[in-house]
Design a protein around this motif. Structure first.
Motif, short mmCIF file in Angstrom:
data_model
loop_
_atom_site.label_atom_id
_atom_site.label_comp_id
_atom_site.label_asym_id
_atom_site.label_seq_id
_atom_site.Cartn_x
_atom_site.Cartn_y
_atom_site.Cartn_z
N HIS A 1 0.83 -1.22 0.00
CA HIS A 1 0.00 0.00 0.00
C HIS A 1 0.87 1.27 0.00
N GLN B 1 2.73 2.99 -3.17
CA GLN B 1 2.04 3.89 -4.09
C GLN B 1 2.58 5.31 -4.01
N TYR B 2 3.22 5.65 -2.90
CA TYR B 2 3.79 6.99 -2.75
C TYR B 2 4.99 7.21 -3.65
N GLY C 1 4.43 4.34 -8.54
CA GLY C 1 3.28 3.99 -7.73
C GLY C 1 2.40 2.92 -8.33
N PRO D 1 3.80 -1.72 -6.79
CA PRO D 1 2.78 -2.63 -6.26
C PRO D 1 2.42 -3.75 -7.23
N VAL E 1 -5.04 -2.23 -4.77
CA VAL E 1 -4.03 -1.20 -5.05
C VAL E 1 -3.94 -0.92 -6.55
N GLN F 1 -4.79 2.61 -8.42
CA GLN F 1 -3.83 3.33 -9.26
C GLN F 1 -4.38 3.56 -10.67
N PRO G 1 -3.79 5.52 0.46
CA PRO G 1 -2.77 4.51 0.72
C PRO G 1 -2.41 4.39 2.21
N ASN H 1 -5.33 2.61 4.08
CA ASN H 1 -5.37 1.18 3.80
C ASN H 1 -4.12 0.45 4.29
N ALA H 2 -3.01 1.13 4.42
CA ALA H 2 -1.83 0.51 5.04
C ALA H 2 -2.11 0.22 6.52
N TYR I 1 -10.80 1.27 -1.01
CA TYR I 1 -10.38 2.53 -1.60
C TYR I 1 -11.61 3.25 -2.13
#
Length: 121
Positions: A21, A24-25, A34, A38, A59, A63, A98, A101-102, A113
């Motif tokens: 998760h 994605q950053y 990102g 994943p 994820v 995205q 993200p 959800n992490a 999401y």
């Protein structure tokens, strides 16, 4: 003839789910990581880690949804500035969801999401 069950026991790895998760950053660092990071984590561990398939699909769908929002938002800027709202919505979702959800993954909860289209089911 002997029948052997070749079912592989999946291991539980909450840290890898959290990393999936948070990876994605990478969008904000590299501009494209990102989605790729994943995707690689999901494809290589979906059969080995418990719940990775569910989290990985969430994820990737998120995205792809962000990309869709940007594709819709950029031309919509010419339409009374509506695109700025769509792009702002995508940026806020990309920053908040993200992390939320992490935390859910570390607690063993299913991902959710907001505003995600289901490309992969």
């Amino acid at each position: 003839m002997e029948i052997v069950n070749h079912a592989i026991a999946k291991r539980e790895d909450k840290q890898l789910l959290v990393i999936t998760h948070l990876s994605q950053y990478l969008d904000y660092v590299t501009g494209f990581g990102g989605l790729i990071a994943p995707l690689i984590i999901w494809l290589t561990t979906k059969d080995k880690v418990h719940e990775m398939d569910v989290h990985g699909k969430a994820v990737i769908n998120f995205q792809l949804s962000l990309i869709a929002y940007l594709i819709i938002g950029i031309p919509s800027i010419l339409l009374l500035g509506l695109g700025f709202l769509i792009i702002g919505f995508a940026i806020v979702l990309g920053l908040i969801m993200p992390a939320v959800n992490a935390i859910k993954a570390s607690n063993g909860e299913a991902p959710s999401y907001f505003g995600t289209f289901r490309f992969i089911s």
